[in-house]
Motif scaffolding. Structure first.
Motif, PDB file in Angstrom:
ATOM      1  N   ASP A 541       0.806  -1.218   0.000  1.00 26.26           N
ATOM      2  CA  ASP A 541       0.000   0.000   0.000  1.00 26.26           C
ATOM      3  C   ASP A 541       0.841   1.270   0.000  1.00 26.26           C
ATOM      4  O   ASP A 541       0.296   2.373   0.021  1.00 26.26           O
ATOM      5  CB  ASP A 541      -0.909   0.018   1.232  1.00 26.26           C
ATOM      6  N   ALA A 542       2.170   1.115   0.025  1.00 25.57           N
ATOM      7  CA  ALA A 542       3.064   2.272   0.009  1.00 25.57           C
ATOM      8  C   ALA A 542       4.316   1.880  -0.761  1.00 25.57           C
ATOM      9  O   ALA A 542       5.243   1.284  -0.204  1.00 25.57           O
ATOM     10  CB  ALA A 542       3.397   2.710   1.430  1.00 25.57           C
ATOM     11  N   GLN A 543       4.327   2.185  -2.049  1.00 25.30           N
ATOM     12  CA  GLN A 543       5.391   1.727  -2.938  1.00 25.30           C
ATOM     13  C   GLN A 543       6.368   2.859  -3.236  1.00 25.30           C
ATOM     14  O   GLN A 543       5.961   3.993  -3.511  1.00 25.30           O
ATOM     15  CB  GLN A 543       4.791   1.198  -4.247  1.00 25.30           C
ATOM     16  N   THR A 544       7.663   2.533  -3.170  1.00 26.48           N
ATOM     17  CA  THR A 544       8.690   3.535  -3.449  1.00 26.48           C
ATOM     18  C   THR A 544       8.620   3.974  -4.905  1.00 26.48           C
ATOM     19  O   THR A 544       8.585   3.148  -5.821  1.00 26.48           O
ATOM     20  CB  THR A 544      10.082   2.977  -3.134  1.00 26.48           C
ATOM     21  N   LYS A 559       4.380   6.032  -2.772  1.00 29.27           N
ATOM     22  CA  LYS A 559       3.073   6.181  -3.407  1.00 29.27           C
ATOM     23  C   LYS A 559       2.045   5.518  -2.498  1.00 29.27           C
ATOM     24  O   LYS A 559       1.982   4.295  -2.397  1.00 29.27           O
ATOM     25  CB  LYS A 559       3.075   5.547  -4.797  1.00 29.27           C
ATOM     26  N   LEU A 560       1.237   6.340  -1.835  1.00 23.78           N
ATOM     27  CA  LEU A 560       0.314   5.854  -0.816  1.00 23.78           C
ATOM     28  C   LEU A 560      -1.036   5.476  -1.428  1.00 23.78           C
ATOM     29  O   LEU A 560      -1.584   6.225  -2.242  1.00 23.78           O
ATOM     30  CB  LEU A 560       0.086   6.927   0.244  1.00 23.78           C
ATOM     31  N   GLY A 562      -4.306   5.348   0.092  1.00 18.72           N
ATOM     32  CA  GLY A 562      -4.976   5.710   1.325  1.00 18.72           C
ATOM     33  C   GLY A 562      -6.114   4.790   1.717  1.00 18.72           C
ATOM     34  O   GLY A 562      -6.165   4.307   2.859  1.00 18.72           O
ATOM     35  N   PRO A 563      -7.093   4.505   0.805  1.00 23.67           N
ATOM     36  CA  PRO A 563      -8.192   3.624   1.183  1.00 23.67           C
ATOM     37  C   PRO A 563      -7.709   2.234   1.617  1.00 23.67           C
ATOM     38  O   PRO A 563      -8.265   1.653   2.555  1.00 23.67           O
ATOM     39  CB  PRO A 563      -9.030   3.548  -0.096  1.00 23.67           C
ATOM     40  N   ALA A 564      -6.663   1.705   0.937  1.00 20.51           N
ATOM     41  CA  ALA A 564      -6.154   0.383   1.311  1.00 20.51           C
ATOM     42  C   ALA A 564      -5.479   0.413   2.680  1.00 20.51           C
ATOM     43  O   ALA A 564      -5.590  -0.537   3.456  1.00 20.51           O
ATOM     44  CB  ALA A 564      -5.182  -0.114   0.244  1.00 20.51           C
ATOM     45  N   ILE A 565      -4.775   1.508   2.988  1.00 17.94           N
ATOM     46  CA  ILE A 565      -4.133   1.632   4.310  1.00 17.94           C
ATOM     47  C   ILE A 565      -5.197   1.660   5.399  1.00 17.94           C
ATOM     48  O   ILE A 565      -5.071   0.984   6.437  1.00 17.94           O
ATOM     49  CB  ILE A 565      -3.256   2.902   4.351  1.00 17.94           C
ATOM     50  N   LEU A 566      -6.278   2.431   5.173  1.00 16.73           N
ATOM     51  CA  LEU A 566      -7.351   2.448   6.158  1.00 16.73           C
ATOM     52  C   LEU A 566      -7.990   1.071   6.291  1.00 16.73           C
ATOM     53  O   LEU A 566      -8.259   0.603   7.412  1.00 16.73           O
ATOM     54  CB  LEU A 566      -8.413   3.483   5.765  1.00 16.73           C
TER      55      LEU A 566
END
Length: 954
Positions: A541-544, A559-560, A562-566
């Motif tokens: 969910d957070a790719q360089t 590269k965040l 957001g919905p997937a992190i939540l």
């Protein structure tokens, strides 16, 4: 037999052009250009006053049979429309728009003198005319006022596929029969009448692939796209029934890379070295990727059972989904004593434009400085529908034109702001922002520099966590129900007037804005929300992501998603109206406008000093009603019970209805004095008005109590007056033989009574304005009048300008006879200045939308099956409020020149190949604050786009 010019103009206006979806110019089989049919010399006597209706119909029929044979002939056709019009206007016809289509109608319009476009996300969208922004411009489609997807009055023209528009006219002078609203001008878009097609049956299909090389440098963007369109026209029942159907679809990447310098708050701060300076909020580095999909449909059915009666039913629909995801880094809170400033560099205004910014030591000042990782989602889905029924009846000297219509638009922007920061103590009960540092330098209208002290921290999943996820949707609905009718009576034996016309126009306009909000966490976690700690990240969910090309020196980022992190933490974001964010209730509301207009107009056709004088004179009475419904914060439980989206009841707010009604009388005069067959002079004068921007008429307002006074904030007002103006035009036009070109020159002057600005009134009489003042519980009487922060009609000013135009075709012999040129130049100035402190100290910048110099040019060539065009559009610097920010910011856009190339080759009579390259020089959008070029706003690159495709017709 000679003809009256006004009858010729009427015939031309009723004559159609062959509608095609890819509207490709038909190949010239003999290598020569075909002159427009029906071209006659200018009549200089009164014999045309006895012209029979049958002869008028024959002329209109001959005009409808004109075959467009290349860009040269489309220019010639546009010249004829301009030449024989009663008003000062410029026209682009089907071959301009569809034969070699521009990206949108807006791009096509910028080829006209005095017309420029504001490029939003790389596309021409909002049109400016004669230095005035889109809020001063009226737009119609088939004579019907268009609703807006912008949330304000101005039309976003990228909503209208160029393939479905047959003709566009820019009216620069007014006449009584034109719908009110065009202080800057009126843009009339027109679809085709299938009964005026030169063929009984026709089918046109156009398919093109596109490529944008800059997409490879932007995460989430694809380089390839396409445009596909198809159109059918047919005539049935002995040419009494016509059917037209069209579809146009576009898919292309949304691409931009940008360096952003943020604004100052207008306050001075004392730095550690003792210097006093204005500080910006920060800087941003962002890649913006996504995709754009637009699909448009149109359908027309025309029934003409007799020569006198015609009934038309038509509809247009367009849906545009613009996915826009912004990823990158944002360094914020340089000001407010949140950071240490060392080695500062200042602009001539005393505002910092470079230096090193570092976190404050523990216990010193604020702790809200951070180099945030950002993920923004500005995806917008919008749609427009416009349709209706039209009746035309012509019987002898009587002419009736009636129309009933429904038009509506909707726009939904999700508006997501996601931030992540580097922390120490992640996973503990009290994580802290990591100490950070940034060294940067703005380079004016070029890309600045930026470097971090510890760049690896911003891609380290062990250090980074999501601080805040905010959703702040903008939802707009705009709906119009309209009716218009006019009756015209010819006066064939009058020595001064050729016709009298009268009509009515009614429009019920409803606008609604809906705001909502969802917020998780706290930016920088400096105001922690109970139960909402920073959220840890995972690699999926957070790719360089790293920068490439021109931006390749900037630090990598995450590269965040957001919905997937939540979701990974069991959280779902659902935006609703929320009393904790009361602005979501206050900024929601509706505006109802009612227009009731009457007009009378006389067409002039007379002899004066041995020369023909034509034109019109008229009066329009316009009665406007504007009322807004919203919520006013009255406080102290003095309101009514209202539940928010969470079911929480508040009694601090009350429904409010505020508005006004006004009537204007708008005289107009248009005169054309025909000096020779090829030379004429024009004079126009009119009083005009534009309704206030509809989003600025919302009634919702918040409030606060201070020292026994009731104060109101909102920044909008339903009590705004319209934008009224008096305008004058004087011009000279020379037309070359056989409509092969024109040389035009004109000057104009406008006095605009007022412009809308924000103001704070002290001791404002709220009761007189219909705003309820709550009771002070300590006195039992209403609170004293306090501040009112609202919009108002500020003092206006003058606008004056010069416009020059030149076009010429067939000026060389032989194989070079297909060579043609077009050139336009306008010079505009204004006495109006707007104050701004976004650059630091208060400075004064120009009128929004006004470029002092606007120019366009094109060189084109048609030879048998081959056509080509190279074009350029230039505009000098101008002011606009479309700067990318949380709120609209008034900034200066730097001058720009955009070059395009287009060519086509007809392989057979049915099949052509087309190639285009748009924005050849990859012209960026560049803005700056305070009128100072060293104080960078946004430097945004969009890339160049190439198209290659085929056009088939039968």
């Amino acid at each position: 037999m000679t003809l009256k010019l006004n009858m010729f103009a009427l015939a031309m206006a009723s004559a159609g052009l062959c509608f095609t979806a890819g509207i490709q110019a038909a190949p010239v089989t003999d290598g020569a250009a075909t002159a427009p049919a029906g071209q006659t010399s200018t009549p200089q006597d009164d014999t045309s006053k006895t012209q029979k209706p049958e002869e008028k119909n024959t002329l209109a029929k001959s005009l409808s049979g004109i075959t467009v044979t290349g860009y040269s002939n489309s220019v010639e056709k546009s010249i004829d429309y301009q030449r024989y019009a009663d008003t000062i206007q410029n026209v682009i016809t089907a071959a301009d728009i569809g034969g070699l289509p521009d990206q949108s109608i807006a791009d096509s319009l910028t080829h006209l003198p005095g017309v420029s476009a504001e490029r939003i996300a790389g596309q021409a969208s909002q049109i400016n005319i004669r230095g005035l922004s889109g809020n001063f411009i009226q737009t119609t489609l088939d004579g019907r006022e268009q609703p807006s997807t912008s949330g304000s009055n101005y039309i976003q023209f990228d909503q209208y596929p160029s393939e479905l528009i047959n003709m566009a006219t820019v009216y620069k002078s007014s006449q009584a029969s034109l719908i009110t609203g065009g202080v800057g001008g009126t843009i009339g878009l027109q679809t085709a009448n299938p009964l005026e097609n030169s063929k009984d049956q026709s089918l046109n299909v156009d398919a093109r692939g596109s490529y944008n090389g800059q997409a490879h440098d932007v995460t989430g963007a694809r380089a390839l796209g396409y445009r596909l369109s198809a159109a059918y026209q047919g005539k049935f029942l002995d040419n009494t029934l016509g059917v037209g159907l069209g579809m146009a679809q576009m898919y292309q990447p949304h691409v931009s890379e940008q360096f952003v310098g943020e604004a100052s708050d207008g306050q001075k701060y004392t730095l550690a070295n003792g210097q006093s300076a204005y500080l910006p909020q920060g800087i941003q580095l962002q890649q913006n990727g996504g995709e754009e999909r637009r699909t448009g449909y149109m359908g027309t059915v025309v029934w003409k059972p007799t020569d006198e009666l015609q009934l038309t039913g038509d509809g247009f629909f367009s849906k545009f989904k613009n996915e826009s995801f912004g990823y990158g880094l944002r360094s914020q809170n340089f000001y407010g004593n949140n950071a240490q400033i060392t080695n500062p560099v200042f602009s001539s205004l005393g505002t910092m434009i470079g230096g090193t910014v570092s976190s404050n030591p523990a216990g010193v000042g604020g702790n809200q400085f951070s180099n945030e990782t950002t993920a923004d989602n500005y995806t917008t889905v919008s749609n427009v529908f416009s349709g209706g029924l039209n009746l035309k009846w012509n019987h002898g000297p009587w002419h009736l034109d009636s129309d009933v219509s429904l038009s509506r638009a909707a726009s939904h922007q999700i508006n997501v702001d996601t931030t992540a920061d580097p922390y120490t103590g992640l996973g503990s009960a009290n994580p802290q922002l990591m100490p950070q540092s940034l060294t940067y330098m703005l380079h004016g209208r070029g890309i600045g520099t930026a470097s971090f002290a510890n760049p690896g921290a911003y891609t380290n999943l062990s250090d980074m966590a999501l601080s805040r996820y905010g959703v702040y949707p903008y939802v707009y609905h705009d709906k119009m129900k309209a009716f218009r009718t006019s009756v015209k009576y010819d006066l064939p034996n009058n020595s001064w007037l050729s016709a009298l016309e009268a009509g009515v126009y009614m429009n019920n306009h409803n606008y609604r804005a809906d705001r909502s909000v969802y917020v998780y966490g706290s930016e920088w976690n400096t105001s922690p929300v109970a139960g909402q700690p920073p959220l840890t990240l995972n690699g999926s969910d957070a790719q360089t992501t790293c920068w490439k090309g021109t931006f390749g020196s900037f630090p990598c980022f995450l590269k965040l998603n957001g919905p997937a992190i939540l979701a990974a933490h069991g959280i779902t974001a659902t935006p609703v109206k929320d009393w904790k964010n009361s602005w979501s209730e206050i900024q929601s509301g509706s505006v109802n406008e009612k227009t009731r207009d009457l007009f009378v107009m006389a067409d002039i056709d007379a002899q004066l000093f041995g020369h023909q004088l034509t034109g019109n004179v008229g009066m329009r009475m316009s009665r406007q009603s504007q009322y807004s419904y919203g919520l006013q914060q009255v406080g102290n439980g003095a309101g009514v019970p209202i539940a928010d989206g969470y079911g929480v009841i508040s009694t601090d707010y009350a429904p409010i209805k505020v508005g006004k009604t006004y009537t204007d009388y708008l005289p107009s005069l248009n005169l054309i004095y025909h000096l020779t067959d090829n030379d004429q002079a024009r004079f126009s004068a009119a009083k005009v008005l534009s309704r206030p921007p509809i989003d600025l008429m919302l009634a919702g307002a918040g409030s606060w109590i201070s020292n026994g006074q009731y104060n109101v904030w909102g920044g909008t007002s339903p009590l705004l007056n319209p934008l009224r103006a008096q305008q004058y035009d004087l011009g000279y036009e020379h037309y070359f033989d056989d409509s092969s070109g024109a040389l035009t020159a004109g000057v104009f002057f406008k006095h605009i009574d007022s412009f809308i600005q924000n103001v704070t009134y002290n001791n404002y009489n709220f009761a007189a304005a219909g705003i309820t003042v709550p009771t002070d519980p300590t006195t039992g009487k209403p609170y004293l009048n306090g501040q009112y922060q609202t919009a108002y009609n500020a003092k206006g000013g003058n606008l004056r300008g010069l416009e020059l135009g030149f076009s010429k075709t067939h000026f060389l012999p032989g194989i070079w006879s297909g060579l043609g040129v077009q050139a336009n130049y306008s010079l505009t100035s204004s006495s109006v200045r707007n104050p701004t402190n976004l650059g630091g100290p208060t400075t004064y910048i120009g009128l929004p939308g006004l470029s002092r110099r606007v120019a366009s040019g094109a060189v084109f060539y048609d030879n048998g099956p081959f056509s080509a065009r190279v074009s350029a559009n230039y505009r000098s610097s101008f002011v606009s409020d479309t700067q990318i920010a949380v709120n609209n910011q008034l900034v200066t856009f730097a001058s720009e020149t955009v070059y395009d190339f287009q060519t086509s080759y007809a392989i057979t009579d049915q099949l052509s190949v087309v190639y285009q390259m748009l924005n050849i020089g990859n012209q960026p959008t560049r803005t700056y604050f305070g009128g100072n070029t060293s104080q960078t706003g946004t430097i945004q690159y969009f890339g160049r786009t190439s198209y290659l495709g085929l056009n088939f017709k039968m």
